[in-house]
Design an enzyme around this catalytic site. Structure first.
Site, PDB file in Angstrom:
ATOM      1  N   HIS A 200       0.822  -1.216   0.000  1.00 16.94           N
ATOM      2  CA  HIS A 200       0.000   0.000   0.000  1.00 16.94           C
ATOM      3  C   HIS A 200       0.856   1.265   0.000  1.00 16.94           C
ATOM      4  CE1 HIS A 200       0.203   1.231   4.353  1.00 16.94           C
ATOM      5  NE2 HIS A 200       0.308  -0.058   4.591  1.00 16.94           N
TER       6      HIS A 200
ATOM      7  N   ASP B  52       5.902   2.395   6.789  1.00 14.62           N
ATOM      8  CA  ASP B  52       4.661   1.631   6.646  1.00 14.62           C
ATOM      9  C   ASP B  52       3.785   2.382   5.633  1.00 14.62           C
ATOM     10  OD1 ASP B  52       2.284   0.240   6.915  1.00 14.62           O
ATOM     11  OD2 ASP B  52       1.935   0.842   8.991  1.00 14.62           O
TER      12      ASP B  52
ATOM     13  N   GLU C 299      -5.196   1.932   2.434  1.00 13.89           N
ATOM     14  CA  GLU C 299      -5.121   0.759   3.296  1.00 13.89           C
ATOM     15  C   GLU C 299      -5.314   1.130   4.760  1.00 13.89           C
ATOM     16  OE1 GLU C 299      -2.981  -2.255   5.879  1.00 13.89           O
ATOM     17  OE2 GLU C 299      -2.658  -0.103   5.651  1.00 13.89           O
ATOM     18  N   GLU C 300      -4.769   2.276   5.155  1.00 17.29           N
ATOM     19  CA  GLU C 300      -4.782   2.669   6.570  1.00 17.29           C
ATOM     20  C   GLU C 300      -6.169   3.068   7.080  1.00 17.29           C
ATOM     21  OE1 GLU C 300      -2.434   2.088   8.428  1.00 17.29           O
ATOM     22  OE2 GLU C 300      -0.519   2.271   7.405  1.00 17.29           O
TER      23      GLU C 300
ATOM     24  N   ASP D 160       3.941  -5.754   3.811  1.00 15.90           N
ATOM     25  CA  ASP D 160       3.583  -4.647   4.699  1.00 15.90           C
ATOM     26  C   ASP D 160       4.537  -4.617   5.885  1.00 15.90           C
ATOM     27  OD1 ASP D 160       2.214  -2.450   5.688  1.00 15.90           O
ATOM     28  OD2 ASP D 160       0.247  -3.408   5.565  1.00 15.90           O
TER      29      ASP D 160
ATOM     30  N   HIS E 104       3.547   4.034  12.859  1.00  8.22           N
ATOM     31  CA  HIS E 104       2.585   5.141  12.771  1.00  8.22           C
ATOM     32  C   HIS E 104       3.050   6.380  13.525  1.00  8.22           C
ATOM     33  CE1 HIS E 104      -1.213   2.767  11.350  1.00  8.22           C
ATOM     34  NE2 HIS E 104      -0.108   2.390  10.720  1.00  8.22           N
TER      35      HIS E 104
END
Length: 353
Positions: free
Chosen positions: A62, A178, A210-211, A233, A320
């Protein structure tokens, strides 16, 4: 790989606003392949056929990163915001950010009260994101407008990819690893297969959103018919001293081979094949079982009539956050295992349950 990773991570591409990343990957894929398509929400699909018959392998990563979006502009020029993707409110205070408006990226900072006020405050209280604000140096709404910032302008962390410690550590720190790290591995796979010396077909799918719920994958998979799928991922390590963590996945421990997460129970045949390949090729790996995350693999497995799906994970600390950390040896292990998987296939390859 380092140069590609630096370029990818420094692009601005929060969920739903991945244009910079999508355009960059389109351009790079079209320099290698003839068949590159972009759907209506920005997913990039690139296909390449080998010189021998074999299975169709879908590999996905992603493009989006967690970020924010401007919700309101206060009279004094401060910006209220909403989240795009999953954030921990505990780490938001005093972080540098970049706001993308009509005139490009502008620097900002998420405000906080000075330490001098701590004795007058409840120091243990975590301020929720809707209580916070971004300061871009403006004194009024009018000055914010002159910067080209509006309600709906998007925000990402203002960090760049750097060595952690120095180049001797082999570890990198930065934003959006990520899953720009997964995108880099997928781009390198396509590049390594330019001679077409493999069996079957490889479909590279770079997804959006995706998130925020695996949305891009659900759209991107609709026209793709494949025999087996692999999601790439980042995943979270558990090797630091916090009491909550159990040291089951280490930074520098090798490629993560997914067993289970909240979105997917990895297909046993695919998972076992990864383990056999890793041991055969002496590629470092570690099993990954963690219910706190999900990947596009969860959407892929349920696509069409169901797809045998596995996940190769890139171990990451501080996910994140503006300071995500990966080990280059883990990234290389993921790349090696992915290439071995594709090269191992032949006309007889099957992934029956």
């Amino acid at each position: 790989m380092e140069k590609l990773l630096k370029t990818l991570t420094e692009l601005h591409g929060p969920s739903g606003y991945e244009q910079e990343v999508s355009y960059y990957i389109q351009e790079k894929m079209r320099s290698v392949l003839d068949e590159v398509n972009v759907d209506g929400i920005g997913n990039v699909t690139a296909r390449m056929k080998g010189n021998k018959p074999g299975p169709t392998v879908l590999v996905t990563a992603h493009m989006d990163e967690v970020g924010f979006i401007v919700k309101k502009i206060e009279p004094n020029g401060l910006l209220r915001f909403e989240k795009l993707g999953g954030h921990d409110d505990r780490i938001l205070l005093a972080q540098k950010v970049r706001v993308k408006g009509r005139y490009g990226l502008k620097r900002g900072v998420i405000g906080t009260i000075p330490a001098h006020y701590q004795k007058f405050d409840d120091a243990g209280r975590v301020r929720k994101h809707h209580e916070l604000y971004i300061d871009v140096g403006a004194r009024s709404k009018e000055e914010v407008a002159k910067l080209g910032i509006d309600v709906g302008s998007t925000v990402t962390w203002a960090s760049e990819l750097e060595y952690l410690g120095d180049e001797e550590t082999g570890r990198f720190v930065g934003k959006s690893l990520d899953d720009r790290a997964g995108c880099a591995v997928l781009m390198k796979l396509v590049e390594s297969l330019r001679d077409r010396d493999f069996a079957g077909e490889v479909v590279a799918l770079f997804t959006v959103q995706e998130e925020v719920g695996l949305r891009g994958a659900q759209v991107g998979l609709a026209p793709i018919d494949c025999d087996v799928a692999i999601a790439l991922d980042a995943t979270v390590t558990s090797d630091t001293p916090e009491a909550l963590l159990d040291d089951t996945l280490q930074l520098g421990g090798g490629a993560g081979i997914k067993i289970l997460d909240m979105s997917l129970i990895a297909h046993p045949t695919v998972k076992d094949h990864f383990i056999e390949l890793a041991e055969k090729e002496s590629i470092p790996y570690q099993p990954e079982l963690f219910t706190g995350i999900g990947t596009d693999g969860g959407a892929v497995a349920l696509a069409n009539k169901g797809v045998p799906t596995g996940v190769l994970s890139i171990p990451s600390r501080y996910s994140h956050a503006p300071v995500e950390v990966i080990d280059m040896e883990d990234l290389k292990a993921v790349e090696q295992l992915l290439v071995a998987f594709v090269k191992e296939n032949d006309e007889e390859s099957a992934f029956a349950f």
